[in-house]
Design a protein around this motif. Sequence first.
Motif, short mmCIF file in Angstrom:
data_model
loop_
_atom_site.label_atom_id
_atom_site.label_comp_id
_atom_site.label_asym_id
_atom_site.label_seq_id
_atom_site.Cartn_x
_atom_site.Cartn_y
_atom_site.Cartn_z
N UNK A 76 1.03 6.20 -2.13
CA UNK A 76 1.33 4.92 -2.78
C UNK A 76 2.83 4.68 -2.83
N UNK A 77 3.55 5.73 -3.11
CA UNK A 77 5.01 5.65 -3.14
C UNK A 77 5.56 5.29 -1.77
N UNK A 78 5.05 5.93 -0.74
CA UNK A 78 5.52 5.67 0.62
C UNK A 78 5.21 4.25 1.07
N UNK A 79 4.10 3.69 0.59
CA UNK A 79 3.67 2.35 0.99
C UNK A 79 4.36 1.24 0.20
N UNK A 80 4.98 1.59 -0.91
CA UNK A 80 5.53 0.57 -1.81
C UNK A 80 6.81 -0.04 -1.26
N UNK A 81 6.90 -1.38 -1.28
CA UNK A 81 8.17 -2.02 -0.90
C UNK A 81 9.21 -1.77 -1.99
N UNK A 82 10.47 -1.90 -1.62
CA UNK A 82 11.58 -1.61 -2.55
C UNK A 82 11.46 -2.32 -3.90
N UNK A 102 -3.69 12.98 -17.07
CA UNK A 102 -2.60 13.47 -16.24
C UNK A 102 -2.62 13.07 -14.77
N UNK A 103 -3.32 12.01 -14.42
CA UNK A 103 -3.33 11.60 -13.01
C UNK A 103 -1.96 11.11 -12.58
N UNK A 104 -1.45 11.70 -11.54
CA UNK A 104 -0.16 11.29 -10.99
C UNK A 104 -0.39 10.34 -9.82
N UNK A 105 0.45 9.33 -9.69
CA UNK A 105 0.31 8.44 -8.53
C UNK A 105 0.38 9.24 -7.22
N UNK A 106 -0.41 8.84 -6.28
CA UNK A 106 -0.43 9.49 -4.98
C UNK A 106 0.89 9.27 -4.25
N UNK A 107 1.33 10.29 -3.54
CA UNK A 107 2.56 10.18 -2.76
C UNK A 107 2.45 9.03 -1.75
#
Length: 194
Positions: free
Chosen positions: A175-181, A168-173
């Motif tokens: 990582x989402x903020x750092x991701x390009x579109x 159940x590991x969820x991606x860290x928030x």
Amino acid sequence: MDKGFLERPRASAEAQRLYDADVERVGFVMNLSLLWAHEPTLHSGLFDLFERAAKAGGLTFRQRSVLVAACASVMGDAYCSLAWGNRLASVAGADVAGRVLRGEDDQLDADDRVLAEWARKLARDPNATAAGDVQALRDAGYDDGQIFGITTFVALRIAFATINDSLGAQPDHELLLAAPDPVLEAVTYGRACG
């Protein structure tokens, strides 16, 4: 932070080293580390194997990024897709990373393309590989020892993703903020970000 389906691990010096390494490397304690803190020596042993397999394969950071992005996306593993899609974007560009995550390798050079294809075959159905697939790696300049190292690296990444996703590991928030579109647009699968 989200620890997944397991209870919060008990405090230990080994777990704290895992957390401290995260903060030093990425600036925050990763959700994955909250899982692996239950058995930090397994984490360190696995990451040692990752490094040894990558070295045996003669893999650059870019090649590792291609391999992980390709296999993680086929598995539907959002965590590794975001983490390694971001890494691939940093060395190959956001558009290339997004395309690899969608299974589109037309912007990769021939050598990277054969790695992406191999990683996807291993993640989809390792029993469906054939001698011609291995020959494609040879034709790209890899010797049999490197092919074994590359295959081991991908197989270990598949195992790592399986453990994380199953628990159940969820991606860290972050990582989402750092991701390009292009990476964000490609990762439409797996667990929601924590």
